[in-house]
Design a protein around this motif. Structure first.
Motif, mmCIF file in Angstrom:
data_model
loop_
_atom_site.group_PDB
_atom_site.id
_atom_site.type_symbol
_atom_site.label_atom_id
_atom_site.label_comp_id
_atom_site.label_asym_id
_atom_site.label_seq_id
_atom_site.Cartn_x
_atom_site.Cartn_y
_atom_site.Cartn_z
ATOM 1 N N PRO A 1 83.731 22.783 37.466
ATOM 2 C CA PRO A 1 83.833 22.395 38.948
ATOM 3 C C PRO A 1 85.135 22.152 39.487
ATOM 4 O O PRO A 1 85.928 21.546 38.801
ATOM 5 C CB PRO A 1 82.996 20.969 38.940
ATOM 6 C CG PRO A 1 81.911 21.220 37.638
ATOM 7 C CD PRO A 1 82.826 21.980 36.853
ATOM 8 N N GLY A 2 85.404 22.625 40.659
ATOM 9 C CA GLY A 2 86.720 22.634 41.228
ATOM 10 C C GLY A 2 87.700 23.570 40.777
ATOM 11 O O GLY A 2 88.721 23.787 41.446
ATOM 12 N N ASP A 3 87.590 24.211 39.595
ATOM 13 C CA ASP A 3 88.521 25.431 39.161
ATOM 14 C C ASP A 3 88.843 26.279 40.397
ATOM 15 O O ASP A 3 89.922 26.650 40.592
ATOM 16 C CB ASP A 3 88.272 26.121 37.977
ATOM 17 C CG ASP A 3 88.296 25.148 36.751
ATOM 18 O OD1 ASP A 3 88.676 24.131 36.814
ATOM 19 O OD2 ASP A 3 87.859 25.725 35.766
ATOM 20 N N SER A 4 87.799 26.865 40.800
ATOM 21 C CA SER A 4 88.385 27.854 42.124
ATOM 22 C C SER A 4 88.777 27.269 43.197
ATOM 23 O O SER A 4 89.689 27.656 43.934
ATOM 24 C CB SER A 4 86.928 28.577 42.226
ATOM 25 O OG SER A 4 85.917 27.707 42.857
ATOM 26 N N ASP A 5 88.379 25.940 43.492
ATOM 27 C CA ASP A 5 88.918 25.197 44.814
ATOM 28 C C ASP A 5 90.534 25.129 44.266
ATOM 29 O O ASP A 5 91.492 25.359 45.176
ATOM 30 C CB ASP A 5 88.206 23.910 44.986
ATOM 31 C CG ASP A 5 86.907 24.049 45.524
ATOM 32 O OD1 ASP A 5 86.497 25.046 45.811
ATOM 33 O OD2 ASP A 5 86.076 23.050 45.214
ATOM 34 N N ARG A 6 90.819 24.653 43.249
ATOM 35 C CA ARG A 6 92.249 24.338 42.799
ATOM 36 C C ARG A 6 93.207 25.661 42.892
ATOM 37 O O ARG A 6 94.278 25.597 43.096
ATOM 38 C CB ARG A 6 92.298 23.698 41.365
ATOM 39 C CG ARG A 6 91.856 22.111 41.468
ATOM 40 C CD ARG A 6 92.169 21.667 40.131
ATOM 41 N NE ARG A 6 91.413 22.015 39.045
ATOM 42 C CZ ARG A 6 89.946 21.214 38.706
ATOM 43 N NH1 ARG A 6 89.847 20.192 39.576
ATOM 44 N NH2 ARG A 6 89.350 21.684 37.752
ATOM 45 N N LEU B 1 93.885 26.381 46.537
ATOM 46 C CA LEU B 1 95.009 25.396 47.001
ATOM 47 C C LEU B 1 96.615 25.707 46.268
ATOM 48 O O LEU B 1 97.426 25.744 47.018
ATOM 49 C CB LEU B 1 94.476 23.947 46.879
ATOM 50 C CG LEU B 1 93.103 23.440 47.512
ATOM 51 C CD1 LEU B 1 92.842 22.024 47.312
ATOM 52 C CD2 LEU B 1 93.326 23.945 49.013
ATOM 53 N N ASP B 2 96.351 25.885 45.058
ATOM 54 C CA ASP B 2 97.581 26.563 44.360
ATOM 55 C C ASP B 2 98.161 27.710 45.206
ATOM 56 O O ASP B 2 99.593 27.635 45.255
ATOM 57 C CB ASP B 2 97.465 26.644 42.994
ATOM 58 C CG ASP B 2 97.305 25.598 41.994
ATOM 59 O OD1 ASP B 2 97.881 24.471 42.468
ATOM 60 O OD2 ASP B 2 96.677 25.378 41.048
ATOM 61 N N ALA B 3 97.492 28.559 45.547
ATOM 62 C CA ALA B 3 97.939 29.772 45.887
ATOM 63 C C ALA B 3 98.417 29.617 47.521
ATOM 64 O O ALA B 3 99.598 29.886 47.706
ATOM 65 C CB ALA B 3 96.701 30.801 46.218
ATOM 66 N N VAL B 4 97.669 28.793 48.177
ATOM 67 C CA VAL B 4 98.233 28.259 49.444
ATOM 68 C C VAL B 4 99.582 27.465 49.289
ATOM 69 O O VAL B 4 100.538 27.901 50.101
ATOM 70 C CB VAL B 4 97.306 27.318 50.237
ATOM 71 C CG1 VAL B 4 97.771 26.895 51.710
ATOM 72 C CG2 VAL B 4 96.133 28.027 50.544
ATOM 73 N N ALA C 1 97.971 15.721 45.487
ATOM 74 C CA ALA C 1 97.602 16.031 44.137
ATOM 75 C C ALA C 1 96.519 16.862 44.032
ATOM 76 O O ALA C 1 95.369 16.402 44.384
ATOM 77 C CB ALA C 1 97.804 14.816 43.381
ATOM 78 N N ILE C 2 96.504 18.120 43.793
ATOM 79 C CA ILE C 2 95.284 19.062 43.682
ATOM 80 C C ILE C 2 94.279 18.515 42.735
ATOM 81 O O ILE C 2 93.196 18.659 42.959
ATOM 82 C CB ILE C 2 95.906 20.509 43.792
ATOM 83 C CG1 ILE C 2 96.667 20.767 44.873
ATOM 84 C CG2 ILE C 2 94.559 21.462 43.413
ATOM 85 C CD1 ILE C 2 97.269 22.236 44.850
ATOM 86 N N ASP C 3 94.761 18.058 41.536
ATOM 87 C CA ASP C 3 94.117 17.987 40.427
ATOM 88 C C ASP C 3 93.658 16.423 40.389
ATOM 89 O O ASP C 3 92.991 15.916 39.607
ATOM 90 C CB ASP C 3 94.603 18.020 39.317
ATOM 91 C CG ASP C 3 95.033 19.736 39.002
ATOM 92 O OD1 ASP C 3 94.044 20.283 39.435
ATOM 93 O OD2 ASP C 3 96.126 19.971 38.401
#
Length: 366
Positions: free
Chosen positions: A95-100, A103-106, A269-271
């Motif tokens: 859960p959340g891996d694809s979202d992170r 956001l990391d790419a942005v 903090a993304i994580d």
């Protein structure tokens, strides 16, 4: 990804395989997925390949391979395996891996998020009439295709004194005047592409005096090129009913949140924490942004970018109102606030980058 989401994803893969003529079989009304039994592989399993094999006239293993190709790259799916006689086994992303990842790419790419090299082998030549909407549209198309790696040259059918200064104020540049040959001797693979939107019905000077450069460009680019461009004073209204104001206000609000967080002593903090369900529409729009830019470039359609920015702005405010990124009252900043701030900042980055591709400024204060 829920079991229902996974079922829809597999069903969509079946639709694609049939539409692409890779699979000749009736599309089922639904696809059933089940939790993998103890000792099995992956999180979920599906027998749809065995179900379709008879009608398709193919071995179930071959049907499974066709579907795996179309499912494996979908967001939320970590791995797809073929087991036994043709079962598809799915391992989902945590859960959340694809979202992170989004956001990391942005964060890493900034306003260039969504730019790419899909058109890097293309040399494009656009040609337009000496009319303001055609000139602004050609300029926006240039920005879009260049963002995807293409090389571009723009010509205008005639030069003249009146209007050229105003075109410069609108950010428009022209590489050559006159009508060049339909095929370039230097590059026969680069035919002349006409840019012919419905004319604005006003000159650049008239529009600049009444609306200014940003509202003029938005008014000319927001409608599809085959539609008339509404260019009334509603483009200057300082209210959310005006899409241009909504988009720029959303960006300004993201900048205000960053300033407010700094004053409270915390950073994004993304994580930090998983996102609430109300964040899903915004996260999905950010993930889809690169596809929207590439599609807009391929179809020479800057109006698609404008609509994408409006959707991001609406989703941002819905998220902001239900999950405030800043603490209120005596509340202390939490992991949830840091994670919400990261999403808000990503939305602001996408809004600013999209406005830049349309040649429109993104002020930090409104």
């Amino acid at each position: 990804m829920t079991p229902a989401d996974l079922s829809r994803t597999v069903l969509h893969a079946v639709h694609r395989a049939v539409a692409e003529n890779a699979l000749r079989a009736p599309v089922p009304a639904r696809v059933r997925v089940e939790r993998t039994r103890p000792g099995g592989s992956g999180d979920y399993a599906c027998a749809v390949a065995l179900q379709l094999a008879g009608d398709a006239g193919l071995p179930a293993l071959e049907v499974a391979r066709i579907l795996r190709e179309r499912v494996a790259a979908e967001p939320g799916i970590g791995r797809v395996e073929i087991t036994g006689p043709g079962f598809l086994s799915f391992t989902l992303d945590a859960p959340g891996d694809s979202d992170r990842a989004v956001l990391d790419a942005v964060r890493e790419q900034g306003s260039a998020y969504g730019h790419g090299g899909a058109l890097r082998d293309e040399a494009l030549r656009f040609h337009h009439a000496r009319e303001v909407r055609a000139a602004v549209t050609a300029d926006a198309v240039r920005r879009l295709v260049v963002s995807q790696g293409a090389r571009v040259r723009i010509s205008c059918e005639e030069a003249g004194e009146a209007g050229e200064t105003e075109w410069g104020l609108l950010g428009v540049t022209v590489d050559a005047y006159g009508t060049p040959p339909v095929t370039s001797p230097a590059d026969p693979s680069a035919p002349l592409i006409p840019v012919r939107p419905v004319p604005a019905g006003a000159t650049a000077r008239e529009l600049l005096e009444r609306l200014g450069p940003d509202a003029t460009r938005w008014g000319l680019l927001r409608p599809a090129s085959h539609d008339r461009a509404p260019l009334g004073d509603e483009l200057l209204v300082q209210g959310e009913a005006n899409p241009l104001f909504l988009v720029r206000y959303a960006y300004a609000r993201t900048r205000a949140l960053t300033r407010g967080a700094a004053a409270l002593g915390f950073t994004p903090a993304i994580d930090a924490a998983p996102y609430e369900s109300s964040a899903r529409p915004l996260l999905d729009l950010l993930a889809d942004h690169p596809r929207v830019l590439l599609t807009a470039a391929r179809h020479r359609a800057p109006d698609r970018v404008a609509r994408q920015l409006e959707a991001v702005a609406h989703a941002f405010f819905d998220f902001h109102d239900s999950c405030p990124p800043l603490p209120s009252g005596d509340e202390k900043p939490s992991a949830a606030h840091r994670s919400r701030l990261a999403l808000a900042e990503a939305a602001g980055t996408v809004l600013a980058g999209g406005l830049s591709l349309l040649g429109i400024s993104a002020p930090a204060h409104l």
